[in-house]
Design an enzyme around this catalytic site. Structure first.
Site, mmCIF file in Angstrom:
data_model
loop_
_atom_site.group_PDB
_atom_site.id
_atom_site.type_symbol
_atom_site.label_atom_id
_atom_site.label_comp_id
_atom_site.label_asym_id
_atom_site.label_seq_id
_atom_site.Cartn_x
_atom_site.Cartn_y
_atom_site.Cartn_z
ATOM 1 N N ASP A 133 0.853 -1.187 0.000
ATOM 2 C CA ASP A 133 0.000 0.000 0.000
ATOM 3 C C ASP A 133 0.889 1.237 0.000
ATOM 4 O OD1 ASP A 133 -2.441 1.475 0.362
ATOM 5 O OD2 ASP A 133 -3.191 -0.180 1.582
ATOM 6 N N ASP A 235 -3.268 4.453 -2.523
ATOM 7 C CA ASP A 235 -4.409 4.800 -1.676
ATOM 8 C C ASP A 235 -5.023 6.134 -2.107
ATOM 9 O OD1 ASP A 235 -5.867 4.360 0.975
ATOM 10 O OD2 ASP A 235 -5.045 6.367 1.278
ATOM 11 N N GLU A 296 -6.771 3.047 -5.933
ATOM 12 C CA GLU A 296 -8.073 3.290 -5.314
ATOM 13 C C GLU A 296 -8.563 4.623 -5.856
ATOM 14 O OE1 GLU A 296 -10.121 3.502 -0.902
ATOM 15 O OE2 GLU A 296 -8.235 4.507 -1.287
ATOM 16 N N HIS A 358 -11.400 -3.316 3.434
ATOM 17 C CA HIS A 358 -11.324 -2.976 4.863
ATOM 18 C C HIS A 358 -12.109 -1.707 5.203
ATOM 19 C CE1 HIS A 358 -8.276 -0.550 2.912
ATOM 20 N NE2 HIS A 358 -8.340 0.275 3.940
ATOM 21 N N ASP A 359 -12.742 -1.092 4.212
ATOM 22 C CA ASP A 359 -13.506 0.132 4.465
ATOM 23 C C ASP A 359 -15.015 -0.082 4.411
ATOM 24 O OD1 ASP A 359 -11.238 1.716 4.723
ATOM 25 O OD2 ASP A 359 -11.188 2.227 2.592
HETATM 26 O O1 ISL Z 1 -13.799 9.413 -0.441
HETATM 27 C C1 ISL Z 1 -14.362 8.410 -0.473
HETATM 28 C C2 ISL Z 1 -15.597 8.365 -1.221
HETATM 29 O O2 ISL Z 1 -15.740 9.497 -2.008
HETATM 30 C C3 ISL Z 1 -13.820 7.239 0.249
HETATM 31 O O3 ISL Z 1 -14.334 6.044 -0.212
HETATM 32 C C4 ISL Z 1 -12.294 7.208 0.138
HETATM 33 O O4 ISL Z 1 -11.928 6.919 -1.175
HETATM 34 C C5 ISL Z 1 -11.736 6.191 1.022
HETATM 35 O O5 ISL Z 1 -12.163 6.455 2.324
HETATM 36 C C6 ISL Z 1 -10.219 6.220 0.978
HETATM 37 O O6 ISL Z 1 -9.796 5.149 1.750
HETATM 38 C C7 ISL Z 1 -8.425 4.947 1.927
HETATM 39 O O7 ISL Z 1 -7.780 6.069 2.495
HETATM 40 C C8 ISL Z 1 -8.218 6.428 3.800
HETATM 41 C C9 ISL Z 1 -8.210 5.245 4.764
HETATM 42 O O8 ISL Z 1 -8.861 5.588 5.952
HETATM 43 C C10 ISL Z 1 -8.875 4.039 4.156
HETATM 44 O O9 ISL Z 1 -8.761 2.928 5.031
HETATM 45 C C11 ISL Z 1 -8.214 3.763 2.832
HETATM 46 O O10 ISL Z 1 -8.715 2.617 2.203
HETATM 47 C C12 ISL Z 1 -7.284 7.493 4.271
HETATM 48 O O11 ISL Z 1 -5.959 7.086 4.087
#
Ligand code: ISL
Ligand code: CA
Length: 569
Positions: A133, A235, A296, A358-359
């Site tokens: 990551d 990320d 992502e 994980h989100d």
């Molecule tokens: O912004 C979003 C939707 O418009 C979210 O889905 C966003 O893309 C997401 O929360 C990003 O996640 C990643 O970065 C975060 C972290 O908390 C998450 O676990 C990770 O997957 C901040 O680093």
């Protein structure tokens, strides 16, 4: 075995529904046909290891690198090709590692750099690739870069982050909010300015308009590429660069007329993002071997997703397609969504489907237990390189975490309406012991272990021929052995009630996948495809070997993979 001969009219009292292949426009070719590369990631199955929760090796209740190494035989047996490991860098853990304080070291709670080197070697020895990551939108506020940046307005690293003056009344520079809620601007007393943070205030955003930041990150990427890692998962990469003028975001009231909803249009996918991604890709490609960039991208729109591949496929190899996460589990809706994504892909691009992570809620919690095998069949038989989330293969589900045990900040902001992400991050269930073999029973794990561990665990399921784990393992091996499933073209059948069906073809090998999303038992006439088929896999029953396609009766929620025989189109 005898062929399945159901007289539908007399036994079931119903005529089979005649199902046609859909129009030619809905044949999507394998990327390898349009592109000479046969790189491993085009057909790989990835597996997300949320490191804190996978395996604790040293009895501190937190998963770690050595724990992953110990479980490589399991992952190899399961049949996955590559791991995405969530951040293991030194971090204050305000966002459990997504707040990086040093990009080129290992947090002591996860092990040492020597442990990482060992893991990489051991994984490669088993033909498992390692993708790490990379959190580039922001650092931790504990990163030395930020410590310098915030120390004074004249510090050479001041401009590495995004600092702005208050408005005349002292309020933040604009209306931007974080993804966790509240203003995206945090006030710094010492230097009397606000800094931007799209996530927690302990995650200040880097200023990607500063070439020094780009150069520093290039060095970070090289550090890991030199070690021989197989790629990066980037990320929140869609947010990397912000609108140059920092205009207010458009805000609307939500459907119930209540809370304000903000569209993050001025931070999402700005035009200046793409040269930055091309630069990351160039760094990657200056190394030998086939390394991969997973991104992502946060997008739910097919045309926007296409942009992340780059106009010349020179940006992210595999932008995550998370749309199915947001699509109702219905045949027609899923079919429509998949068709849109396939149709929107640039020629030569590989789709990378993400159904859980994980989100977000786990699959079973999201779609219901009776659907879990169909989800596996869909994910693993679509054209593309999918990713599994740890524990999906044993049917883990979300667990209610009482407030006093919650650790994810996101779940503490508005605890009654959003439980945060702890429920879908509970420890992997390896056996039926109190802490499921994740950590010794004498040790308190960082998150509670789900009480369903007595049946939902690897040890029990590995020994049971009809378990979820056995089903996943069979499916993964089926996919590995089938060129049609790995790289064959995909052609959807026309819309048919609750059934989503498609054909995967490579050379002479033709597989028909039929997924019944509903509780009914439809009977399909699929004789246009072939006269007979051989049932390779069914989620619900032992089917006879040869099946007459003129009348295929599906069970409630059944998914089947048929190998098509001769005849048909
Ligand atoms: O912004 C979003 C939707 O418009 C979210 O889905 C966003 O893309 C997401 O929360 C990003 O996640 C990643 O970065 C975060 C972290 O908390 C998450 O676990 C990770 O997957 C901040 O680093
Ligand atoms: Ca540990």
């Amino acid at each position: 075995m005898p062929s399945l001969a159901i007289d539908c009219k007399t036994e079931m009292g119903r005529e089979p529904m005649l199902v046609h292949l859909d129009a030619d426009a809905q044949v999507f070719e394998a990327p390898t046909d349009a592109h000479p590369s046969t790189a491993w990631w085009r057909s790989a199955v990835f597996y997300e290891v949320y490191i804190r929760s996978f395996q604790d090796s040293n009895g501190d209740g937190i998963g770690d690198l050595r724990g992953i190494e110990q479980r490589l035989p399991y992952l190899q047996q399961l049949g996955v090709d590559a791991l995405w490991i969530t951040p293991f860098y030194p971090s204050p853990m305000a966002d459990f590692g997504y707040d990086v304080a040093d990009y080129t070291a290992v947090d002591p709670s996860f092990g040492t750099m020597a442990d990482f080197d060992r893991l990489l070697q051991a994984a490669h020895d088993r033909d498992i690739r390692i993708v790490i990551d990379m959190v580039l939108n922001h650092t931790s506020d504990a990163h030395p870069w930020f410590a310098e940046s915030r120390s004074s307005r004249t510090n050479p690293k001041r401009d590495w982050y995004i600092w702005r003056d208050a408005q005349p009344d002292g309020s933040p520079p604009n209306n931007w909010t974080t993804f966790f809620g509240g203003s995206a601007w945090a006030w710094d007393e010492t230097t009397q300015q606000y800094y931007l943070h799209l996530f927690l205030d302990r995650q200040p955003d880097l200023n990607w308009r500063n070439p020094e930041v780009i150069a520093a990150v290039d060095d970070v990427l090289r550090f890991w590429l030199d070690k021989g890692i197989d790629g990066f998962r980037l990320d929140a990469i869609n947010f990397l660069i912000k609108h140059a003028d920092f205009p207010d975001m458009p805000v609307v009231t939500n459907a119930t007329g209540g809370d304000l909803v903000q569209y993050h249009v001025h931070v999402n996918n700005q035009p200046e993002l793409h040269p930055l991604l091309q630069n990351v890709r160039r760094v990657l490609e200056s190394y030998p071997g086939e390394r991969v960039l997973i991104g992502e991208t946060g997008t739910l729109k097919a045309p926007e997703l296409a942009e992340f591949y780059g106009a010349d496929l020179d940006e992210i190899h595999l932008p995550m397609i998370v749309l199915p996460l947001h699509t109702p589990w219905q045949a027609a809706a899923m079919r429509q969504c998949l068709l849109e994504f396939y149709a929107g892909l640039p020629p030569g691009a590989t789709p990378h489907f993400v159904f859980s992570n994980h989100d977000d809620k786990r699959l079973i919690t999201r779609y219901g237990y009776e659907q879990h095998r169909s989800i596996a069949v869909l994910l693993l038989t679509l054209l593309g390189s999918p990713i599994l989330y740890y524990g999906d293969e044993i049917a883990m589900c979300d667990m209610f975490i009482p407030l006093e045990k919650r650790v994810d900040t996101a779940g503490l902001i508005d605890p009654d309406t959003y439980p945060g992400r702890d429920p879908n991050r509970t420890p992997m269930q390896w056996d039926a012991s109190q802490h499921a073999g994740f950590t010794p029973d004498t040790v308190e794990p960082w998150l509670p272990v789900n009480e369903n561990r007595s049946t939902i665990n690897v040890a029990v399921q590995a020994a049971a021929p009809d378990s979820t784990l056995t089903f996943y393992t069979t499916l993964l091996h089926l996919r590995r052995d089938s060129r049609a499933l790995r790289v064959g073209s995909i052609r959807f059948l026309e819309e048919t009630g609750d059934v989503l069906a498609y054909v995967r073809t490579f050379g002479d090998e033709r597989l028909l996948i039929a997924i019944n999303f509903g509780s009914g038992s439809p009977i399909l006439d699929l004789s246009e495809l072939a006269d007979q088929a051989h049932c390779v896999l069914s989620s619900t029953l032992q089917r006879p070997d040869a099946v007459a396609l003129a009348a295929v009766a599906l069970n409630a929620y059944e998914s089947v993979v048929f190998k098509l025989g001769a005849g048909g189109t």
